[in-house]
Design a protein around this motif. Structure first.
Motif, PDB file in Angstrom:
ATOM      1  N   ILE A 256      62.921  32.910  -3.337  1.00 22.66           N
ATOM      2  CA  ILE A 256      61.613  32.460  -3.817  1.00 22.66           C
ATOM      3  C   ILE A 256      61.704  30.949  -4.020  1.00 22.66           C
ATOM      4  O   ILE A 256      62.226  30.475  -5.026  1.00 22.66           O
ATOM      5  CB  ILE A 256      61.221  33.177  -5.120  1.00 22.66           C
ATOM      6  CG1 ILE A 256      61.278  34.705  -4.907  1.00 22.66           C
ATOM      7  CG2 ILE A 256      59.837  32.743  -5.585  1.00 22.66           C
ATOM      8  CD1 ILE A 256      61.008  35.507  -6.149  1.00 22.66           C
ATOM      9  N   GLY A 257      61.237  30.214  -3.034  1.00 26.60           N
ATOM     10  CA  GLY A 257      61.490  28.780  -3.041  1.00 26.60           C
ATOM     11  C   GLY A 257      62.988  28.545  -2.937  1.00 26.60           C
ATOM     12  O   GLY A 257      63.669  29.139  -2.095  1.00 26.60           O
ATOM     13  N   SER A 258      63.507  27.724  -3.823  1.00 27.08           N
ATOM     14  CA  SER A 258      64.961  27.491  -3.840  1.00 27.08           C
ATOM     15  C   SER A 258      65.685  28.443  -4.788  1.00 27.08           C
ATOM     16  O   SER A 258      66.910  28.397  -4.907  1.00 27.08           O
ATOM     17  CB  SER A 258      65.242  26.040  -4.258  1.00 27.08           C
ATOM     18  OG  SER A 258      64.733  25.796  -5.563  1.00 27.08           O
ATOM     19  N   ALA A 259      64.938  29.331  -5.462  1.00 30.40           N
ATOM     20  CA  ALA A 259      65.538  30.278  -6.403  1.00 30.40           C
ATOM     21  C   ALA A 259      65.890  31.586  -5.707  1.00 30.40           C
ATOM     22  O   ALA A 259      65.225  32.007  -4.752  1.00 30.40           O
ATOM     23  CB  ALA A 259      64.581  30.539  -7.562  1.00 30.40           C
ATOM     24  N   LYS A 260      66.946  32.213  -6.201  1.00 29.81           N
ATOM     25  CA  LYS A 260      67.371  33.500  -5.656  1.00 29.81           C
ATOM     26  C   LYS A 260      67.246  34.568  -6.751  1.00 29.81           C
ATOM     27  O   LYS A 260      67.875  34.469  -7.800  1.00 29.81           O
ATOM     28  CB  LYS A 260      68.820  33.422  -5.157  1.00 29.81           C
ATOM     29  CG  LYS A 260      68.992  32.549  -3.913  1.00 29.81           C
ATOM     30  CD  LYS A 260      70.404  32.592  -3.398  1.00 29.81           C
ATOM     31  CE  LYS A 260      70.591  31.699  -2.176  1.00 29.81           C
ATOM     32  NZ  LYS A 260      69.809  32.178  -1.024  1.00 29.81           N
ATOM     33  N   LEU A 261      66.423  35.563  -6.464  1.00 32.57           N
ATOM     34  CA  LEU A 261      66.192  36.668  -7.392  1.00 32.57           C
ATOM     35  C   LEU A 261      66.895  37.910  -6.867  1.00 32.57           C
ATOM     36  O   LEU A 261      66.638  38.357  -5.742  1.00 32.57           O
ATOM     37  CB  LEU A 261      64.691  36.932  -7.522  1.00 32.57           C
ATOM     38  CG  LEU A 261      64.270  38.143  -8.367  1.00 32.57           C
ATOM     39  CD1 LEU A 261      64.524  37.872  -9.839  1.00 32.57           C
ATOM     40  CD2 LEU A 261      62.795  38.469  -8.134  1.00 32.57           C
ATOM     41  N   LEU A 262      67.799  38.469  -7.676  1.00 31.26           N
ATOM     42  CA  LEU A 262      68.514  39.684  -7.294  1.00 31.26           C
ATOM     43  C   LEU A 262      67.836  40.894  -7.935  1.00 31.26           C
ATOM     44  O   LEU A 262      67.616  40.921  -9.147  1.00 31.26           O
ATOM     45  CB  LEU A 262      69.977  39.616  -7.722  1.00 31.26           C
ATOM     46  CG  LEU A 262      70.841  40.833  -7.369  1.00 31.26           C
ATOM     47  CD1 LEU A 262      72.211  40.406  -6.857  1.00 31.26           C
ATOM     48  CD2 LEU A 262      71.013  41.768  -8.577  1.00 31.26           C
TER      49      LEU A 262
END
Length: 380
Positions: A256-262
């Motif tokens: 999500i954009g530069s974020a990583k959601l696990l």
């Protein structure tokens, strides 16, 4: 030597016969002058209450028959009435017993008193049924997270849990759930088990509306205990066809954009009796080579919260408890579960326990409304 399945039948029959005997006892309290009539009435009542459960398991082809639908609804309503009456009666009978040990004579509740309790139980059951007919309400929850990446701010997650699609929860109810969930415009949908409560073949068309669930990143699903009771091996392929991401001790990473959601999920502990692959494994579910910014765990039961915090999860979604489903069972659920409803904090972990989007057994939700949860992440 008895086989495992035979051993399981013995305690079930013991509990069932004990409940039947206690119900006969309650009938005698209401009409002590007519023991044979009350015994016969209790027998018919019990048969109507539980027969549809045995039929649905052993004769799935009867699922669409009109007589079966009538029998199922009658049994569901009777079960709610009976459960409410019994749960109110037990503490009164305990007080009655203790009182009689210290003082001779009749207790203050006689046949008329128990008849009034029976009538009040019917009223509570009716009001609980009206709550069922209203369908689930959307409960919005804002979750403040320290150091939340900007890209994850205002991320909306819709949770469905314990829908129990089966003899009384079918397409009409499921369509209502889908419509309300889609109206939240969630970024992702999570389903935390007990989705189905019948053999897969008879409920295929009732599962189908779930394929219309809409969200930015899709629908993620973990098994509950009830899926294993009815044949998870036939259910999971159907859910794949609907576009579900099945998280059986596994995870998906969303960029999500530069974020990583696990988003990780573990199977229900009952799965260990199905196959080794379905034995819940939190370590395997968490495993990844990537560095993630926010970690979500889907687990049907709230119980894994201790290890979830230990393995670096920030948020856990669970269900299973139904929050007791209806009064007075709702008063007992805190005895069985530390976290049993709503938003909770355990150390660094946030845990949300959905009280159930549907219901199990009695069509009865007095005091505990069914729920679709909409949780929004926000930055502190």
């Amino acid at each position: 030597m008895m086989r495992g399945s035979e051993k399981d039948v013995i305690p079930f029959l013991f509990v069932l016969s004990s409940l039947f005997a206690y119900t006969c006892f309650k009938g005698l309290q209401i009409a002590p002058a007519h023991p044979y009539i009350m015994f016969a009435g209790t027998s018919v009542f019990f048969a109507l209450m539980i027969s549809s459960m045995f039929i649905s398991r052993n004769k799935p082809d009867a699922f669409e028959a009109k007589w079966f639908m009538v029998l199922t609804w009658v049994g569901s309503l009777f079960m709610g009435w009976w459960g409410t009456f019994i749960m109110i009666s037990i503490p009164i009978d305990i007080v009655h017993f203790v009182f009689s040990m210290f003082k001779d004579g009749e207790f203050f509740i006689g046949p008329r008193g128990y008849t009034i309790i029976l009538a009040l139980s019917a009223l509570v059951t009716f009001l609980g049924f009206v709550e069922v007919l209203r369908g689930p309400k959307v409960v919005e929850v804002d979750l403040p997270i320290k150091d939340l990446p900007p890209e994850l701010e205002n991320l909306k997650i819709a949770q469905i849990s314990d829908l129990h699609i089966g003899p009384t929860i079918q397409s009409r109810y499921v369509n209502k759930v889908v419509k309300k969930t889609n109206a939240t415009h969630a970024d992702l949908v999570v389903i935390t088990g007990d989705l189905a409560d019948a053999h897969t073949e008879p409920i295929k068309k009732h599962l189908r509306p779930l394929g219309e669930l809409q969200s930015r990143f899709g629908t993620f699903y973990v098994t509950g205990n009830h899926e294993y009771y009815w044949g998870v091996e036939s259910l999971l392929p159907e859910l794949k066809k609907l576009g579900f991401e099945l998280l059986i001790n596994s995870n998906r990473i969303l960029n999500i954009g530069s974020a990583k959601l696990l988003v990780a999920g573990i199977s229900d502990p009952v799965g260990r009796s199905f196959s080794e692959e379905h034995r819940p494994d939190l370590i395997k579910a968490r495993e990844t080579q990537e560095k993630t910014d926010f970690n979500i765990l889907l687990a049907h039961r709230p119980d894994p919260y201790v290890n979830a915090e230990k393995y670096g999860f920030h948020l856990q979604f669970s269900g299973h408890t139904h929050a007791g489903q209806f009064f007075p069972f709702s008063l007992l659920i805190p005895i069985a579960h530390r976290y049993y409803k709503g938003l909770n904090r355990h150390g660094k972990l946030w845990l949300y326990v959905n009280p159930g989007t549907g219901y199990w057994g009695p069509a009865h939700r007095f005091g505990i409304a069914s729920e679709i949860t909409l949780l929004k992440l926000s930055k502190v």
